[in-house]
Enzyme design. Structure first.
Site, PDB file in Angstrom:
ATOM      1  N   GLY A 210      -4.119 -14.487  -3.563  1.00 19.82           N
ATOM      2  CA  GLY A 210      -4.955 -13.918  -2.508  1.00 19.82           C
ATOM      3  C   GLY A 210      -5.237 -14.852  -1.345  1.00 19.82           C
ATOM      4  O   GLY A 210      -5.231 -14.440  -0.189  1.00 19.82           O
ATOM      5  N   CYS A 337      -1.712 -29.876  -2.463  1.00 20.59           N
ATOM      6  CA  CYS A 337      -1.905 -30.375  -3.826  1.00 20.59           C
ATOM      7  C   CYS A 337      -1.620 -31.854  -3.903  1.00 20.59           C
ATOM      8  O   CYS A 337      -2.128 -32.541  -4.760  1.00 20.59           O
ATOM      9  CB  CYS A 337      -0.960 -29.679  -4.797  1.00 20.59           C
ATOM     10  SG  CYS A 337      -1.074 -27.923  -4.724  1.00 20.59           S
TER      11      CYS A 337
END
Ligand code: PLP
Length: 397
Positions: A210, A337
Site C-alpha cells: 500500500g 532499507c
C-alpha cells in the site's frame, strides 16, 4: 486534537524519495480516517457492524483486483509487501512439501525476496540467482538456460527499487510457464505506476504494498492465481480463506482499495506527467553537470524513477544526500532499507558491473503524485552546486 486538513505536509521539504515510501493521498487519508471511525466491527461477526466491515473489505478486494487484472478471490491481504513476498515463496515451497526443489531468482531482488530464499536454501532447496546486464535487465535467455527438471518456482521483480528498471515480465513469465514452474513477481515498486494485467501476463503470484502507491503503510496483498497451492504462514482463525489469519485491518485495507482505485483511474495520465518531469530534471541536470549519467536502462524505467551517478565523483552519494537534506530536499542513495549502510556499495549496482566505489555513488531521485515543476526547479537550483563542491573533496581521496 485540533482539526487539520488531511493533506500531506509537503511544504517543508521537496520530497523525491517515493521509491522508499509515498505520502498518503488526501483522498485515501479521508477514507482511512472515516473507516477507522465507522468500520469498527469485526468482519467475522454476523451483526450489522461486522457485516459492514466485511462488505467494505470485499469492496477493497475488488478494487485491488481491478488494478492488476485479477479476480477478487485471488487477492489475499497481508500486512506488508514483505509479508506478501514471504507468503509467496515460503508458502509455495511449503505446499510442495519435501523434495529436491530448485528455485530461480535474481541477485537484484529486494531483501524481502532474498532473505526467505536464503532461508529455503538452508533447508535444502537449490537456488539459482541470475545477474542482470549492465542495463539492469534480467535477460530471458539467461532464465531459459537456468531451468532444470526440478525448477518449481521463479521469482523476478517487476521493477527494481534502486534503478527503477522494468523487467521483461511477460517473457519471463511465459518461459516459466513453458517449463512447468510457477512465476512470482515482487511488483511492490511497479503496481500503480505501470500497467500490469494478470489477464494477459502469465504471473502466478504477485506481491504489492500500500505505501508505495500513496496508500497506508502496513498493508499489502499477494495475488494468487486460482489453483496455485500456497501454505499459510500465519495460522489462526482462518481469515483470508485460511491463507492469512488475524482480524483484518479494515481501515488499512479499505484505504488500500481506495489507493488502488485512484491509481487505476489516474495512473496512465500520471505516468505521462511524471516522465515529462523526470526528463526535465535530467535535461536540467545534464546541462549543469555534464558528468551526470543514468544508471540502468535509459527508457525501460518507472515513470518517476531516476538513478544517476556523477563520473569521477562516485562514492560521494552520502555527502550529496546530506547537503540536499540541509537544503530541504529528501532523496536517497541505493534503497531506503540500506540507507543506514550507505557506506556500503549497493548490491544491485555491483551486480550490474559497477566497481565498489562507483556502486557507492548512486543518487536516487524518485518522483510521485505531489511532485511539482517547482520541486524540480528547487532541485536544479541546488544539486549542481552541491556536486561541483564535491570535486575538491574527491580529488584528495
Ligand atoms: N519489495 C520491493 C521491491 C520494495 O521496494 C519494498 C519496499 O521497499 C518491499 C518489497 C517491501 O515492502 P513493505 O515495505 O511493504 O514491506
Amino acid at each position: 486534537m485540533a482539526d487539520r486538513p488531511l493533506l500531506p505536509d509537503l511544504d517543508r521539504a521537496v520530497y523525491l524519495d517515493h521509491a522508499a515510501t509515498t505520502p498518503l493521498d488526501p483522498r485515501v487519508a479521508q477514507v482511512l480516517a472515516d473507516s477507522a471511525r465507522d468500520l469498527f466491527g469485526n468482519p467475522s461477526s454476523l451483526h450489522g457492524p461486522g457485516r459492514r466491515a466485511r462488505e467494505a473489505i470485499d469492496g477493497a478486494r475488488a478494487q485491488v483486483a481491478r488494478l492488476v487484472g485479477s479476480e477478487p478471490d485471488e487477492v489475499v491481504f497481508t500486512a506488508s509487501g514483505t509479508e506478501a513476498d514471504n507468503l509467496a515463496l515460503l508458502g509455495v515451497m511449503a505446499a510442495l512439501g519435501p523434495g529436491s526443489h530448485h528455485v530461480i531468482t535474481s541477485v537484484i531482488e529486494h531483501p524481502a525476496v532474498l532473505a526467505p530464499l536464503a532461508f529455503l536454501e538452508r533447508q535444502g532447496v537449490r537456488v539459482t540467482r541470475l545477474s542482470p546486464g549492465a542495463d539492469g535487465v534480467i535477460d530471458p535467455d539467461a532464465l531459459a538456460r537456468a531451468f532444470t527438471p526440478q525448477t518449481r518456482l521463479v521469482s523476478v521483480m517487476s521493477a527494481n527499487n534502486v534503478t527503477g528498471v522494468i523487467q521483461p515480465l511477460a517473457d519471463l513469465a511465459a518461459l516459466t510457464r513453458d517449463h512447468g514452474a510457477l512465476f512470482h513477481t515482487d511488483a511492490v515498486q511497479a503496481v500503480g505506476k505501470i500497467p500490469l494485467d494478470l489477464g494477459t501476463v502469465k504471473v502466478d503470484l504477485l506481491s504489492l504494498s500500500g505505501h508505495k502507491l500513496h496508500g497506508p503503510k502496513g498493508v499489502g496483498a499477494l495475488i494468487i492465481r486460482r489453483g496455485v497451492k500456497v501454505h499459510p504462514l500465519v495460522l489462526g482463525g482462518g481469515q483470508e480463506r485460511g491463507l492469512r489469519s488475524a482480524t483484518e485491518n479494515t481501515p488499512g485495507l479499505v484505504a488500500l482499495g481506495a489507493a488502488a482505485e485512484i491509481a487505476r483511474e489516474e495512473g496512465a495520465g500520471e505516468a505521462v506527467r511524471l516522465v515529462a518531469l523526470r526528463e526535465r530534471l535530467l535535461d536540467g541536470l545534464s546541462a549543469a553537470v555534464p558528468t551526470v549519467y543514468v544508471i540502468g536502462d535509459r527508457w525501460r524505467r518507472l515513470p518517476g524513477h531516476l538513478c544517476v551517478g556523477f563520473a569521477g565523483q562516485e562514492g560521494e552519494a552520502i555527502r550529496v544526500l546530506l547537503a540536499l537534506d540541509e537544503a530541504g530536499i529528501a532523496a536517497s542513495s541505493g534503497s531506503a532499507c540500506s540507507a543506514h549502510r550507505a557506506a556500503e556499495p549497493s548490491a544491485v549496482l555491483t551486480a550490474m558491473g559497477f566497481d565498489p566505489i562507483r556502486a557507492r555513488g548512486a543518487l536516487r531521485l524518485t518522483l510521485g503524485r505531489f511532485t511539482t515543476d517547482a520541486d524540480i526547479d528547487r532541485l536544479l537550483a541546488v544539486l549542481p552546486g552541491i556536486v561541483r563542491a564535491l570535486r575538491p573533496l574527491t580529488s584528495h581521496a
